[in-house]
Design a protein around this motif. Structure first.
Motif, PDB file in Angstrom:
ATOM      1  N   LYS A   1     -14.370  25.634  19.632  1.00 42.77           N
ATOM      2  CA  LYS A   1     -13.334  25.962  18.651  1.00 42.77           C
ATOM      3  C   LYS A   1     -13.069  24.769  17.748  1.00 42.77           C
ATOM      4  O   LYS A   1     -13.137  23.635  18.177  1.00 42.77           O
ATOM      5  CB  LYS A   1     -12.049  26.380  19.355  1.00 42.77           C
ATOM      6  N   GLY A   2     -12.780  25.057  16.500  1.00 41.35           N
ATOM      7  CA  GLY A   2     -12.455  24.032  15.520  1.00 41.35           C
ATOM      8  C   GLY A   2     -11.819  24.705  14.321  1.00 41.35           C
ATOM      9  O   GLY A   2     -11.287  25.815  14.444  1.00 41.35           O
ATOM     10  N   HIS A   3     -11.903  24.083  13.178  1.00 38.16           N
ATOM     11  CA  HIS A   3     -11.339  24.664  11.961  1.00 38.16           C
ATOM     12  C   HIS A   3     -12.256  24.392  10.784  1.00 38.16           C
ATOM     13  O   HIS A   3     -12.879  23.333  10.696  1.00 38.16           O
ATOM     14  CB  HIS A   3      -9.959  24.076  11.663  1.00 38.16           C
ATOM     15  N   ASN A   4     -12.328  25.374   9.903  1.00 34.14           N
ATOM     16  CA  ASN A   4     -13.025  25.241   8.624  1.00 34.14           C
ATOM     17  C   ASN A   4     -14.513  24.926   8.752  1.00 34.14           C
ATOM     18  O   ASN A   4     -15.046  24.131   7.993  1.00 34.14           O
ATOM     19  CB  ASN A   4     -12.340  24.188   7.753  1.00 34.14           C
TER      20      ASN A   4
ATOM     21  N   ASP B   1     -15.211  31.120  11.009  1.00 29.80           N
ATOM     22  CA  ASP B   1     -14.755  29.869  10.403  1.00 29.80           C
ATOM     23  C   ASP B   1     -14.206  28.871  11.420  1.00 29.80           C
ATOM     24  O   ASP B   1     -14.152  27.677  11.159  1.00 29.80           O
ATOM     25  CB  ASP B   1     -13.696  30.177   9.336  1.00 29.80           C
ATOM     26  N   ASP B   2     -13.809  29.358  12.589  1.00 30.10           N
ATOM     27  CA  ASP B   2     -13.187  28.494  13.593  1.00 30.10           C
ATOM     28  C   ASP B   2     -13.981  28.372  14.896  1.00 30.10           C
ATOM     29  O   ASP B   2     -13.500  27.760  15.843  1.00 30.10           O
ATOM     30  CB  ASP B   2     -11.783  28.998  13.931  1.00 30.10           C
ATOM     31  N   ASN B   3     -15.178  28.971  14.981  1.00 27.23           N
ATOM     32  CA  ASN B   3     -15.931  28.969  16.240  1.00 27.23           C
ATOM     33  C   ASN B   3     -17.432  28.814  16.030  1.00 27.23           C
ATOM     34  O   ASN B   3     -18.010  29.462  15.154  1.00 27.23           O
ATOM     35  CB  ASN B   3     -15.692  30.277  16.997  1.00 27.23           C
ATOM     36  N   LEU B   4     -18.030  27.963  16.859  1.00 24.54           N
ATOM     37  CA  LEU B   4     -19.480  27.812  16.932  1.00 24.54           C
ATOM     38  C   LEU B   4     -19.900  28.096  18.362  1.00 24.54           C
ATOM     39  O   LEU B   4     -19.139  27.865  19.299  1.00 24.54           O
ATOM     40  CB  LEU B   4     -19.906  26.388  16.569  1.00 24.54           C
ATOM     41  N   LYS B   5     -21.113  28.585  18.540  1.00 25.15           N
ATOM     42  CA  LYS B   5     -21.638  28.859  19.881  1.00 25.15           C
ATOM     43  C   LYS B   5     -22.947  28.091  20.029  1.00 25.15           C
ATOM     44  O   LYS B   5     -23.756  28.045  19.113  1.00 25.15           O
ATOM     45  CB  LYS B   5     -21.885  30.353  20.044  1.00 25.15           C
ATOM     46  N   PHE B   6     -23.148  27.472  21.212  1.00 22.53           N
ATOM     47  CA  PHE B   6     -24.374  26.728  21.479  1.00 22.53           C
ATOM     48  C   PHE B   6     -24.639  26.709  22.976  1.00 22.53           C
ATOM     49  O   PHE B   6     -23.752  26.966  23.776  1.00 22.53           O
ATOM     50  CB  PHE B   6     -24.284  25.295  20.936  1.00 22.53           C
TER      51      PHE B   6
END
Length: 67
Positions: free
Chosen positions: A2-5, A28-33
């Motif tokens: 989770k993050g922002h922008n 916009d607020d999440n990446l998956k890896f």
């Protein structure tokens, strides 16, 4: 993660200084890896999005569990 922008730019991640393959934009607020195999505590992670490098942060995860 989770993050922002994050935007829809291709994010680049490093996990303990090594490039992470297959970073996926969720929104916009999440990446998956995928994390490396095993158990982890105190791994160093950085994210690069549109030329902006994040501050380094610590990442922990437990070993997989099969039921």
């Amino acid at each position: 993660m989770k993050g922002h922008n994050f935007g829809d730019n291709i994010a680049k991640m490093k996990f303990d200084g090594e490039p992470v393959e297959n970073v996926n934009y969720v929104d916009d607020d999440n990446l998956k890896f995928n994390t490396p195999v095993g158990v982890g505590a105190g791994h160093n992670v950085t994210v690069l999005v549109d030329g902006q490098l994040s501050a380094s942060f610590s990442f922990d995860y437990e070993k997989p569990q099969l039921d």
